[in-house]
Design a protein around this motif. Structure first.
Motif, PDB file in Angstrom:
ATOM      1  N   ASN A 110      28.993 -16.020  16.098  1.00  0.00           N
ATOM      2  CA  ASN A 110      27.907 -16.159  17.070  1.00  0.00           C
ATOM      3  C   ASN A 110      28.455 -16.095  18.491  1.00  0.00           C
ATOM      4  O   ASN A 110      27.776 -16.468  19.435  1.00  0.00           O
ATOM      5  N   SER A 212      28.123 -23.899  14.152  1.00  0.00           N
ATOM      6  CA  SER A 212      26.946 -24.226  14.936  1.00  0.00           C
ATOM      7  C   SER A 212      25.732 -23.407  14.485  1.00  0.00           C
ATOM      8  O   SER A 212      25.352 -23.488  13.324  1.00  0.00           O
ATOM      9  N   ARG A 213      25.175 -22.537  15.323  1.00  0.00           N
ATOM     10  CA  ARG A 213      24.040 -21.726  14.833  1.00  0.00           C
ATOM     11  C   ARG A 213      24.527 -20.838  13.684  1.00  0.00           C
ATOM     12  O   ARG A 213      23.773 -20.526  12.763  1.00  0.00           O
ATOM     13  N   LYS A 216      24.470 -23.080  10.623  1.00  0.00           N
ATOM     14  CA  LYS A 216      23.113 -23.192  10.076  1.00  0.00           C
ATOM     15  C   LYS A 216      22.837 -21.949   9.222  1.00  0.00           C
ATOM     16  O   LYS A 216      22.277 -22.025   8.122  1.00  0.00           O
ATOM     17  N   CYS A 235      30.108 -27.905  12.457  1.00  0.00           N
ATOM     18  CA  CYS A 235      29.192 -28.434  13.490  1.00  0.00           C
ATOM     19  C   CYS A 235      27.796 -27.827  13.397  1.00  0.00           C
ATOM     20  O   CYS A 235      27.213 -27.450  14.424  1.00  0.00           O
ATOM     21  N   ALA A 236      27.269 -27.714  12.188  1.00  0.00           N
ATOM     22  CA  ALA A 236      25.967 -27.046  12.034  1.00  0.00           C
ATOM     23  C   ALA A 236      24.843 -27.881  12.652  1.00  0.00           C
ATOM     24  O   ALA A 236      23.881 -27.337  13.183  1.00  0.00           O
ATOM     25  N   GLU A 250      20.297 -33.794  18.810  1.00  0.00           N
ATOM     26  CA  GLU A 250      19.224 -32.816  18.964  1.00  0.00           C
ATOM     27  C   GLU A 250      18.060 -33.124  18.009  1.00  0.00           C
ATOM     28  O   GLU A 250      18.265 -33.586  16.883  1.00  0.00           O
ATOM     29  N   ILE A 255      15.255 -28.157  19.703  1.00  0.00           N
ATOM     30  CA  ILE A 255      15.745 -26.884  19.172  1.00  0.00           C
ATOM     31  C   ILE A 255      14.643 -25.821  19.181  1.00  0.00           C
ATOM     32  O   ILE A 255      14.894 -24.657  19.491  1.00  0.00           O
ATOM     33  N   PHE A 259      15.129 -22.667  21.403  1.00  0.00           N
ATOM     34  CA  PHE A 259      15.427 -21.525  20.520  1.00  0.00           C
ATOM     35  C   PHE A 259      14.277 -21.271  19.543  1.00  0.00           C
ATOM     36  O   PHE A 259      14.490 -21.231  18.327  1.00  0.00           O
ATOM     37  N   TRP A 262      14.683 -18.756  16.596  1.00  0.00           N
ATOM     38  CA  TRP A 262      15.586 -18.947  15.452  1.00  0.00           C
ATOM     39  C   TRP A 262      14.805 -19.197  14.156  1.00  0.00           C
ATOM     40  O   TRP A 262      15.323 -19.017  13.063  1.00  0.00           O
ATOM     41  N   TRP A 303      25.514 -34.113  20.074  1.00  0.00           N
ATOM     42  CA  TRP A 303      24.319 -33.277  19.924  1.00  0.00           C
ATOM     43  C   TRP A 303      24.114 -32.896  18.453  1.00  0.00           C
ATOM     44  O   TRP A 303      22.994 -32.823  17.956  1.00  0.00           O
ATOM     45  N   HIS A 354      32.412 -30.005  20.289  1.00  0.00           N
ATOM     46  CA  HIS A 354      31.801 -28.905  19.559  1.00  0.00           C
ATOM     47  C   HIS A 354      32.649 -27.620  19.535  1.00  0.00           C
ATOM     48  O   HIS A 354      32.717 -26.909  20.536  1.00  0.00           O
TER      49      HIS A 354
HETATM   50  C1  GCU Z   1      22.812 -25.369  21.063  1.00  0.00           C
HETATM   51  C2  GCU Z   1      21.810 -25.773  20.027  1.00  0.00           C
HETATM   52  C3  GCU Z   1      22.486 -26.224  18.736  1.00  0.00           C
HETATM   53  C4  GCU Z   1      23.471 -25.170  18.276  1.00  0.00           C
HETATM   54  C5  GCU Z   1      24.428 -24.820  19.385  1.00  0.00           C
HETATM   55  C6  GCU Z   1      25.397 -23.685  19.067  1.00  0.00           C
HETATM   56  O1  GCU Z   1      23.516 -26.485  21.504  1.00  0.00           O
HETATM   57  O2  GCU Z   1      21.002 -26.776  20.571  1.00  0.00           O
HETATM   58  O3  GCU Z   1      21.542 -26.455  17.725  1.00  0.00           O
HETATM   59  O4  GCU Z   1      24.138 -25.596  17.115  1.00  0.00           O
HETATM   60  O5  GCU Z   1      23.698 -24.422  20.515  1.00  0.00           O
HETATM   61  O6  GCU Z   1      25.039 -22.787  18.313  1.00  0.00           O
HETATM   62  O7  GCU Z   1      26.491 -23.692  19.634  1.00  0.00           O
END
Ligand code: GCU
Length: 373
Positions: A110, A212-213, A216, A235-236, A250, A255, A259, A262, A303, A354
């Motif tokens: 990402n 993260s994203r 997810k 860090c999902a 969060e 979110i 976003f 998403w 977060w 993060h």
């Molecule tokens: C933002 C978002 C998070 C996500 C993050 C990322 O902080 O709020 O939900 O995980 O971006 O993808 O780095």
């Protein structure tokens, strides 16, 4: 335990009240019911049957410059067509030179090219492809931005070109239609389609990793696509591995405010109404059972809510138990630099903020060495 976790929906109690006690019932009744809720209310559904896909190997390179001659670099193009509209995206896979089919880590990148560079001019601990390959795994990567844009552009570019009827500002998108996480996840499944055709790669040992994203997206992919044998989610956080209820970081309102693209449109209706969701994220993790699942967190990533990430994994283990897989012990402590592993689940917390780096990768690879066999 936080108050809001006392009444979490139970992964093993069906909507009609039936309590699941064995894996057949889980597979037949509860699992499809939960999966459907995630499709309808959170990530949304792609009308996949309308898309024709062609996957084409466009280049195979080998040279002393490519990973010191220790790997082949294959470049693949995924082409999708729907009603005379086209879309394509590329990905690369570095395959270790050794005999036999290599297990594969697919990384959902990402970030930009510096964190997934096919030419290896930029090396990054976010995607340490040399380390992955040196440990005997093929390393595949694609960039989310090359599939569906990671900004709110009204669903008109990239993958969304296939569905012009839903694009454009002011267009009412159907409540359960896919969002970007589902589009990125679709891309992972197309990479898996390719792996199934490549004799150098082991389609039975496919791991999907993301941060993260991207984390997810990795979790949603494994929940949907049973060909994923191992998931590594860094860090999902919210709408990934952390519980939506009683979040200290969060929330759904945050979110879906920042976003909205998403998710499916229906998800934002749960802003501030987390208690009314008929599921929570531990059930997403439960959908991955009995396959391998590793989650990781950071001490200062408030977060993403590390404590919630961990508790949700422990809750998901109820489903693993149906398959006779013992989990991390209920009383396991989430301590920094102290990786934990059950029979099919694993977790670590790392000091810091993060991020995804070489430490996390080594933990994922150690877990895979033990279990992805
Ligand atoms: C933002 C978002 C998070 C996500 C993050 C990322 O902080 O709020 O939900 O995980 O971006 O993808 O780095």
């Amino acid at each position: 335990m936080r108050d809001g976790w006392k009444n979490l929906p139970d992964a093993l109690t069906c909507l009609d009240g039936t309590v699941i006690t064995d894996r057949n019932q889980w597979q037949r009744k509860r699992r499809p019911e939960i999966l459907e809720m995630f499709y309808r209310l959170e990530y949304g559904r792609i009308p996949e049957e309308e898309i024709q896909v062609t996957v084409r190997l466009t280049d195979v390179s080998e040279s002393p410059d490519i990973m010191a001659g220790n790997a082949l670099r294959k470049t693949v193009e995924v082409e999708a067509k729907r009603k005379e509209r086209y879309f394509s995206f590329p990905f690369v896979v570095f395959v270790p030179k050794k005999t036999g089919k290599a297990p594969v880590f697919i990384t959902i990148c990402n970030r930009g090219v510096q964190d997934s560079d096919p030419s290896r001019d930029f090396l990054s601990s976010f995607w340490p492809a040399e380390t992955i390959v040196s440990r005997g795994y093929a390393a595949a990567v694609f960039r989310t931005q090359e599939v569906a844009p990671d900004y709110d552009e009204g669903f008109t570019t990239g993958f969304h070109r296939l569905f012009p009827e839903y694009g454009g500002r002011g267009n009412d998108r159907p409540a359960n239609l896919y969002g970007a996480i589902s589009a990125w996840s679709w891309a992972v499944s197309r990479i898996i389609d390719y792996i199934e055709t490549d004799p150098d790669l082991d389609e039975k040992r496919i791991a999907v990793a993301g941060h993260s994203r991207g984390g997810k997206t990795a979790l949603w992919t494994a929940a949907r696509d049973p060909r994923v044998a191992m998931t590594a989610a860094s860090c999902a956080g919210n709408s990934g591995d952390a519980l939506s209820r009683d979040s200290r970081g969060e929330k759904i309102e945050d979110i879906t405010g920042k976003f909205p693209y998403w998710f499916c449109p229906a998800y934002k209706t749960f802003s501030g109404r987390e208690e009314e969701l008929p599921f929570d994220q531990h059930m997403l993790l439960g959908l991955i059972a009995p396959r391998l699942l590793y989650t990781s967190a950071r001490t200062r990533d408030d977060w993403a809510d590390p404590e919630s990430q961990f508790y949700s994994l422990l809750q998901a283990e109820k489903v693993y138990n149906l398959y006779g897989k013992t989990g991390l012990r209920e009383d396991s402590l989430q301590k920094p630099e102290h990786p934990l592993a059950g029979e099919a689940t694993g977790h670590h917390l790392k000091t810091g903020s993060h991020d995804l780096d070489e430490y996390d990768w080594n933990c994922y690879l150690n877990f895979a060495d033990q279990k992805l066999i």
